[in-house]
Motif scaffolding. Sequence first.
Motif, mmCIF file in Angstrom:
data_model
loop_
_atom_site.group_PDB
_atom_site.id
_atom_site.type_symbol
_atom_site.label_atom_id
_atom_site.label_comp_id
_atom_site.label_asym_id
_atom_site.label_seq_id
_atom_site.Cartn_x
_atom_site.Cartn_y
_atom_site.Cartn_z
ATOM 1 N N LYS A 36 29.522 46.187 66.790
ATOM 2 C CA LYS A 36 29.081 47.442 66.171
ATOM 3 C C LYS A 36 29.822 48.660 66.716
ATOM 4 N N ARG A 54 36.937 55.011 59.757
ATOM 5 C CA ARG A 54 35.952 53.930 59.723
ATOM 6 C C ARG A 54 35.899 53.291 58.327
ATOM 7 N N SER A 77 36.626 49.438 57.420
ATOM 8 C CA SER A 77 35.641 48.570 56.762
ATOM 9 C C SER A 77 36.184 47.983 55.456
ATOM 10 N N LYS A 106 29.708 42.537 58.749
ATOM 11 C CA LYS A 106 28.371 42.892 58.291
ATOM 12 C C LYS A 106 28.154 44.406 58.417
ATOM 13 N N TYR A 107 28.560 44.956 59.572
ATOM 14 C CA TYR A 107 28.460 46.399 59.805
ATOM 15 C C TYR A 107 29.851 46.940 60.052
ATOM 16 N N SER A 108 30.089 48.138 59.552
ATOM 17 C CA SER A 108 31.344 48.806 59.870
ATOM 18 C C SER A 108 31.199 49.379 61.281
ATOM 19 N N GLU A 149 31.314 51.489 64.690
ATOM 20 C CA GLU A 149 31.485 52.887 65.081
ATOM 21 C C GLU A 149 32.777 52.944 65.872
#
Length: 134
Positions: free
Chosen positions: A58, A87, A91, A97-99, A101
């Motif tokens: 993450k 970001r 992505s 699943k999550y871009s 930080e």
Amino acid sequence: MARHRHHEGAGPSQRQLRVGELIRRTLSDVLNRGDIHDPELNAMSITVGEVQTSPDLKVAVAYVLPLGGQGREEALEALRRNKHELRRAVSKAVTLKYSPELRFRIDETFDRLDDTRRLFSEEKVRRDVEAPDE
């Protein structure tokens, strides 16, 4: 059942290394092509030396250095100012699943390499290094 590595001292997983390298390559490409809508950032030549990701992927820390090592603070400021656009670019290129930080730090390894080179160029050190074993 997934096995998690919780013991201290374990290095990054293969997945962390793979994702970090993908993000590094993507950031490098985006910065080289000047895809970000910031003329100040696009005027800079920034090397992305390494990207380290957190175990949950993450957070991604990009270690960067502007060309010639000059304008470090300006480079960090420009990257931070554009981190949402960067970001989004990451992505799009890296399917997660999550871009993650994005965080930016100056890559100090280049400084250490220069210090080492300087050290080896000093006459006394060079004599010691080149001296045949007694």
